[in-house]
Every structure is written in structure tokens, then in C-alpha cells.
Design a protein around this motif. Structure first.
Motif, PDB file in Angstrom:
ATOM      1  N   ASP A   1       0.825  -1.195   0.000  1.00 50.80           N
ATOM      2  CA  ASP A   1       0.000   0.000   0.000  1.00 50.80           C
ATOM      3  C   ASP A   1       0.858   1.243   0.000  1.00 50.80           C
ATOM      4  OD1 ASP A   1      -1.965   1.853   2.229  1.00 50.80           O
ATOM      5  OD2 ASP A   1      -2.573   1.340   0.195  1.00 50.80           O
ATOM      6  N   ASN A   2       1.971   1.234   0.755  1.00 54.09           N
ATOM      7  CA  ASN A   2       2.847   2.391   0.804  1.00 54.09           C
ATOM      8  C   ASN A   2       3.477   2.670  -0.547  1.00 54.09           C
ATOM      9  OD1 ASN A   2       2.329   2.852   3.478  1.00 54.09           O
ATOM     10  ND2 ASN A   2       4.079   1.670   4.216  1.00 54.09           N
ATOM     11  N   SER A   3       3.783   1.596  -1.293  1.00 56.12           N
ATOM     12  CA  SER A   3       4.437   1.803  -2.580  1.00 56.12           C
ATOM     13  C   SER A   3       3.505   2.491  -3.558  1.00 56.12           C
ATOM     14  CB  SER A   3       4.911   0.463  -3.163  1.00 56.12           C
ATOM     15  OG  SER A   3       3.808  -0.348  -3.530  1.00 56.12           O
ATOM     16  N   TYR A   4       2.167   2.252  -3.417  1.00 55.31           N
ATOM     17  CA  TYR A   4       1.226   2.869  -4.335  1.00 55.31           C
ATOM     18  C   TYR A   4       1.177   4.383  -4.166  1.00 55.31           C
ATOM     19  CZ  TYR A   4      -0.593  -1.881  -4.871  1.00 55.31           C
ATOM     20  OH  TYR A   4      -0.726  -3.219  -5.096  1.00 55.31           O
ATOM     21  N   LYS A   5       1.483   4.862  -2.972  1.00 50.25           N
ATOM     22  CA  LYS A   5       1.331   6.275  -2.700  1.00 50.25           C
ATOM     23  C   LYS A   5       2.326   7.135  -3.475  1.00 50.25           C
ATOM     24  CE  LYS A   5      -0.758   5.441   1.807  1.00 50.25           C
ATOM     25  NZ  LYS A   5      -0.654   5.534   3.267  1.00 50.25           N
ATOM     26  N   GLU A   6       3.255   6.489  -4.144  1.00 43.82           N
ATOM     27  CA  GLU A   6       4.189   7.243  -4.978  1.00 43.82           C
ATOM     28  C   GLU A   6       3.522   7.701  -6.269  1.00 43.82           C
ATOM     29  OE1 GLU A   6       7.449   4.707  -5.735  1.00 43.82           O
ATOM     30  OE2 GLU A   6       7.997   4.431  -3.640  1.00 43.82           O
ATOM     31  N   TYR A   7       2.433   7.056  -6.649  1.00 46.43           N
ATOM     32  CA  TYR A   7       1.858   7.286  -7.968  1.00 46.43           C
ATOM     33  C   TYR A   7       0.751   8.327  -7.936  1.00 46.43           C
ATOM     34  CZ  TYR A   7       4.173   2.812  -8.744  1.00 46.43           C
ATOM     35  OH  TYR A   7       5.088   1.803  -8.804  1.00 46.43           O
ATOM     36  N   ARG A   8       0.939   9.382  -8.689  1.00 48.81           N
ATOM     37  CA  ARG A   8      -0.058  10.426  -8.845  1.00 48.81           C
ATOM     38  C   ARG A   8      -0.151  10.783 -10.324  1.00 48.81           C
ATOM     39  NH1 ARG A   8      -1.342  12.568  -3.861  1.00 48.81           N
ATOM     40  NH2 ARG A   8       0.052  11.932  -2.177  1.00 48.81           N
ATOM     41  N   LEU A   9      -1.143  11.575 -10.658  1.00 49.64           N
ATOM     42  CA  LEU A   9      -1.348  11.926 -12.056  1.00 49.64           C
ATOM     43  C   LEU A   9      -0.126  12.631 -12.633  1.00 49.64           C
ATOM     44  CD1 LEU A   9      -3.635  11.553 -14.094  1.00 49.64           C
ATOM     45  CD2 LEU A   9      -4.365  13.889 -13.604  1.00 49.64           C
TER      46      LEU A   9
ATOM     47  N   GLU B   1      -1.941   0.549 -13.855  1.00 47.21           N
ATOM     48  CA  GLU B   1      -1.974   0.643 -12.399  1.00 47.21           C
ATOM     49  C   GLU B   1      -1.732   2.070 -11.920  1.00 47.21           C
ATOM     50  OE1 GLU B   1       0.490  -1.073  -8.539  1.00 47.21           O
ATOM     51  OE2 GLU B   1       0.426  -2.254 -10.382  1.00 47.21           O
ATOM     52  N   ILE B   2      -0.844   2.777 -12.578  1.00 47.93           N
ATOM     53  CA  ILE B   2      -0.564   4.163 -12.174  1.00 47.93           C
ATOM     54  C   ILE B   2      -1.804   5.030 -12.392  1.00 47.93           C
ATOM     55  CG2 ILE B   2       0.917   6.160 -12.569  1.00 47.93           C
ATOM     56  CD1 ILE B   2       3.115   4.316 -13.409  1.00 47.93           C
ATOM     57  N   PHE B   3      -2.528   4.784 -13.484  1.00 47.02           N
ATOM     58  CA  PHE B   3      -3.764   5.533 -13.708  1.00 47.02           C
ATOM     59  C   PHE B   3      -4.796   5.203 -12.629  1.00 47.02           C
ATOM     60  CE2 PHE B   3      -2.118   6.170 -18.006  1.00 47.02           C
ATOM     61  CZ  PHE B   3      -2.489   7.493 -18.229  1.00 47.02           C
ATOM     62  N   ALA B   4      -4.863   3.927 -12.230  1.00 44.62           N
ATOM     63  CA  ALA B   4      -5.801   3.538 -11.177  1.00 44.62           C
ATOM     64  C   ALA B   4      -5.493   4.268  -9.883  1.00 44.62           C
ATOM     65  CB  ALA B   4      -5.740   2.026 -10.969  1.00 44.62           C
ATOM     66  N   HIS B   5      -4.224   4.317  -9.534  1.00 46.27           N
ATOM     67  CA  HIS B   5      -3.874   4.984  -8.286  1.00 46.27           C
ATOM     68  C   HIS B   5      -4.063   6.483  -8.379  1.00 46.27           C
ATOM     69  CE1 HIS B   5      -1.567   6.123  -4.668  1.00 46.27           C
ATOM     70  NE2 HIS B   5      -2.076   4.986  -4.243  1.00 46.27           N
TER      71      HIS B   5
ATOM     72  N   SER C   1      -9.562  11.194  -5.534  1.00 42.20           N
ATOM     73  CA  SER C   1     -10.918  10.970  -5.043  1.00 42.20           C
ATOM     74  C   SER C   1     -11.038  11.369  -3.582  1.00 42.20           C
ATOM     75  CB  SER C   1     -11.294   9.496  -5.204  1.00 42.20           C
ATOM     76  OG  SER C   1     -10.623   8.712  -4.221  1.00 42.20           O
ATOM     77  N   GLU C   2     -12.263  11.345  -3.080  1.00 45.72           N
ATOM     78  CA  GLU C   2     -12.493  11.649  -1.676  1.00 45.72           C
ATOM     79  C   GLU C   2     -12.099  10.483  -0.772  1.00 45.72           C
ATOM     80  OE1 GLU C   2     -16.528  12.850  -1.234  1.00 45.72           O
ATOM     81  OE2 GLU C   2     -16.293  14.690  -2.429  1.00 45.72           O
ATOM     82  N   ARG C   3     -11.670   9.371  -1.378  1.00 42.28           N
ATOM     83  CA  ARG C   3     -11.220   8.198  -0.629  1.00 42.28           C
ATOM     84  C   ARG C   3      -9.700   8.162  -0.486  1.00 42.28           C
ATOM     85  NH1 ARG C   3     -15.112   3.740  -0.800  1.00 42.28           N
ATOM     86  NH2 ARG C   3     -17.039   4.444  -1.787  1.00 42.28           N
ATOM     87  N   SER C   4      -9.031   9.214  -0.843  1.00 37.83           N
ATOM     88  CA  SER C   4      -7.562   9.196  -0.906  1.00 37.83           C
ATOM     89  C   SER C   4      -6.904   8.909   0.445  1.00 37.83           C
ATOM     90  CB  SER C   4      -7.046  10.528  -1.456  1.00 37.83           C
ATOM     91  OG  SER C   4      -7.478  11.610  -0.652  1.00 37.83           O
TER      92      SER C   4
END
Length: 447
Positions: free
Chosen positions: A135-143, A181-185, A191-194
């Protein structure tokens, strides 16, 4: 060590021996008991004063302490059958100045059910740790991490910004390596679920027989507790179902029901759990085609495809190539701890003309390896994989005079062979021509 022990009083040492292990015993070289803690004596139903000095085998049934003293080999987590049940014990030889003077034994688990409970607890804890790491690794990905300013990429980014605040499911389609996957993240982060979990499950990476448990959880056979699946872990957040095309038809029905009812059922459970999850899904295959082939449920397809993002392959957005190339090159140069690495002009031309079937992921892998293989801070064609250097000799403009077409084909063949092999004798032999003829053609085509 002796100086350290001097700092501990006899009463402190006694407390350690009594409480450090639930059951603990020390024997001398003849396997006679020198020390046994009170808790162990209560279990054995003997008085400590009567046990001290006795052969250990007379006090503890099925003991193997004498084997440890004789062999000098420790028994770690060894099963020990005592008073009608198995337990796990350690038996360790005591060595002073190279000589075995005795041994000590300690019971780790009083019975195997203790071990099974701990094993289940450890497994659950490790899964939670792994989940947190992922989960922490995903937080690197933004638009902003998605490189590319082509019209196709700008349109996708604009769509992401519009749909992200909603709770609508999104289907992301595209070839492997395009960055789904980067687009998904990115959608999750906007989103309001960030602030809630972003959980991923790759349907193609999990064996089909374990996928239901991975997604929806299971009641543990030993503890009776529910082991949370990915769906429950994503409660209040986002669940990214990667390669949803690999999801078995039976689980597609269960997923559809969970999305419609907002409720999941773990394996072996008859009681549902309410969950609030946004679903993002990806596929490198066309789901609409799979629906036609009866390999994907039509009702689930229509549930998730209302908003569909198609991520174009790299070969269809080559106007972004230079930006991607320079970004990844700089990134891997820094990672490799090198001051500066540049691409030779010929290398850049090869990369630019390659069709990149593995898309952006393949470009990253090629550049990362090339940085380490660079000679004198220059990436030459020799640092590239064979499939990247190889060019289709029959890729030519099929117009014009035949002689001109044949000349271009010959030039392409020669160029490809010379890029992969520096020994001109071998190249000439492979082509079935003399070395002098080869040199003439090299000169003719300025190769």
C-alpha cells in the motif's frame, strides 16, 4: 559476559530463570537435574526438592537431554510427547572451554494447538505487513507521475480529473506495460477516498483456487476468526482488480453481487459483512470481445464499463517518447550513482525506431540495464538487448524501382549484422561472401 553477570543479583537471576521460559530445566554431564523451575514442576506434579539431583529421564518422560549431551547437537523446536500430548521444546548443550558440561531444555509451546494458533497469528501479521508495504508503494503514484503531453495522454488525464471525485467503477484497458496501475492509483489519489486504503489484487498472479480467499477472505479453521480478503481490506477505500479478465466466471458472479449489495461473504461464512468499496479494474484483453466469446459475464461487464479508459500503446504515442526517454534515463543514472550517462546518437535512433511491444515498462527495463552497461558514460548500441537492436530487414518502402528496393534491403541486413557482431570475418561467413566484398559494401553504404 562474566562482568555483566556480576551486575545481576542472585534474586534477579532467580526471577529470570523462573519466568523467562514457562518450563525450564538444566542438567549436568550425567543428565542429572541441576535446576528446574517451579512452573515445570507443577506441570510434572513433582516437588522441586525431590526433582533436583534426580536423573532427568526419571522426572521428564521421553526426554532426549542425554542425546544432546552425547552429540553436542542442539534440538531446536523438537516435538516432545509428554503426558499425552505433543509440545515443542529446545534442548541445547552447555559448553565451557570446549567441553560439554551439561544441557538446558525449555518448552516453547505446551501443545501443538498453541503452535498452530501462533502460526496463524504470524501468518496474518505477515500478510498485514506485506499489505502495508504494498500500500505504501502505491502512494508514490499520482497523475503528475504520468509522463506524456500528446493529445491522447492529455485527454486521458482530463478524463481522470473529471471522474476521480465520483464513486463510479472504472475499467482501464490497454496492453501490458502501458501504466494502467498508475492511472488507477491516480484516480484514487484524486478521489475523496484518498485517505483510505488503496488495495490491489492481481487476478492473473493468484492461483484460481486461492483467488476467492484472496478476494473475499476465509474463516480460519483453527481460530474461527475471519481472515480479511482484499475486498474487506479496501473498506472505505478503493479496490483495484488488476487483470480482471483472468477472474473465473464463478467469482465474477460473486464480485457482481458484492458490488450490487455492498456486502461480502467470506469462505465458510454464512453471515455477510457490509463494505463500502470503489472498484477500479484493468485488463490487457478486450472485455467486450471476451463477453462475445462467453468468457466474461455480460452483466459484470456492463456494471464496470460505464467509464472506460483506453491507454494507448507506446508505439501509438511516440510524440511522448523523447520525454519518457529523458525522464527514465535521468532517473536510472541517479539510482546507479553515476554522475552522467548519455545516449550515443546511433543508440537513440535505434530506440526511436523500435516498436516497443512491452510499452513503457519495457522502455524502463531497457534503459535501467543500459545505464549499468554504459562504457565511458556513453550508452552504445551494444548495451541494448538483442530484440531492440534487431530490425526487420523486410521493413522497407515497397515503391520505386526494384534495384533501389534491393539496395535498401541489403543495407538494412548489413547494418543489423554489424551492430550485433564486431568480427567482420564472422559476418562475411554468415552472409556467404568474402571479407573483401563485405568491406566494399560497408564502404558503399557508409556503415
Amino acid at each position: 559476559m562474566e562482568s555483566l553477570l556480576k551486575n545481576l543479583s542472585a534474586s534477579v537471576l532467580a526471577q529470570i530463570l523462573e519466568n523467562a521460559f514457562q518450563w525450564f530445566v538444566v542438567v549436568d554431564k550425567q543428565s542429572n537435574i541441576l535446576y528446574i523451575n517451579e512452573e515445570y514442576c507443577r506441570f510434572l506434579e513433582v516437588k522441586r526438592e525431590n526433582a533436583i539431583g534426580q536423573p532427568v529421564e526419571d522426572v521428564i518422560e521421553n526426554t532426549k537431554m542425554y542425546e544432546v549431551i552425547k552429540s553436542g547437537i542442539a534440538h531446536i523446536a523438537s516435538p516432545h510427547y509428554i503426558k499425552g500430548t505433543y509440545m515443542l521444546a529446545n534442548r541445547v548443550p552447555l559448553v565451557v572451554e570446549g567441553e560439554i558440561v551439561g544441557a538446558y531444555g525449555s518448552v516453547i509451546f505446551r501443545d501443538m494447538s498453541d503452535w498452530k494458533k501462533l502460526s496463524s497469528h504470524v501468518r496474518t501479521t505477515m500478510e498485514r505487513i506485506q499489505f502495508n508495504k504494498e500500500d505504501n508503494s502505491y502512494k508514490e503514484y499520482r497523475l503528475a507521475d504520468i509522463k506524456g503531453t500528446s493529445s491522447a495522454m492529455r485527454k486521458i488525464k482530463e478524463t481522470v480529473e473529471m471522474i476521480a471525485p465520483s464513486d463510479l467503477p472504472v475499467l482501464i484497458e490497454g496492453e501490458s506495460g502501458t501504466g494502467k496501475e498508475i492511472f488507477a492509483h491516480s484516480i484514487h489519489q484524486l478521489s475523496e477516498r484518498s485517505d483510505a486504503p488503496f488495495v490491489k489484487v492481481n487476478c492473473a498472479a493468484v492461483p484460481p483456487e486461492l483467488l476467492e480467499q484472496e478476494l473475499f477472505g476465509k474463516i480460519d479453521d483453527l481460530t474461527g476468526q475471519i481472515r480479511k480478503g482484499r475486498y474487506k481490506q479496501a473498506d472505505k477505500g478503493t479496490l483495484f482488480i488488476d487483470e480482471i479478465s483472468a477472474l473465473p466466471l464463478t467469482l465474477q458472479a460473486k464480485l457482481l453481487r458484492a458490488m450490487q449489495d455492498g456486502e461480502i461473504f467470506s469462505i465458510l461464512s454464512e453471515q455477510g459483512e457490509k463494505v463500502n468499496v470503489r472498484i477500479l479494474a484493468s485488463s490487457n484483453l478486450s472485455l467486450s470481445k471476451l463477453v462475445e466469446e462467453k468468457k466474461f459475464r455480460e452483466d459484470l461487464f456492463y456494471r464496470i464499463q460505464a467509464i472506460t479508459l483506453w491507454i494507448p500503446p507506446l508505439r501509438d504515442r511516440m510524440e511522448d517518447f523523447t520525454e519518457l526517454l529523458n525522464f527514465f534515463l535521468q532517473k536510472f543514472v541517479v539510482q546507479a550513482g553515476r554522475r552522467k550517462v548519455v545516449l550515443a546518437t546511433k543508440t537513440r535512433d535505434i530506440l526511436q525506431s523500435y516498436h516497443w511491444p512491452g510499452n513503457v515498462r519495457e522502455l524502463q527495463n531497457v534503459l535501467q540495464a543500459a545505464v549499468y552497461l554504459a562504457e565511458d558514460d556513453i550508452i552504445m548500441p551494444s548495451a541494448l538487448p538483442a530484440q531492440v537492436k534487431k530490425r526487420d530487414a523486410m521493413s522497407f518502402q515497397a515503391t520505386g524501382k526494384l534495384a533501389d528496393i534491393l539496395v535498401q534491403v541489403e543495407k538494412n541486413i548489413l547494418r543489423d549484422l554489424l551492430e550485433g557482431e564486431t568480427d567482420k570475418v564472422l559476418v562475411a561467413k554468415q552472409l556467404g561472401i568474402s571479407r573483401s566484398t563485405l568491406y566494399e559494401k560497408i564502404k558503399k553504404y557508409n556503415l
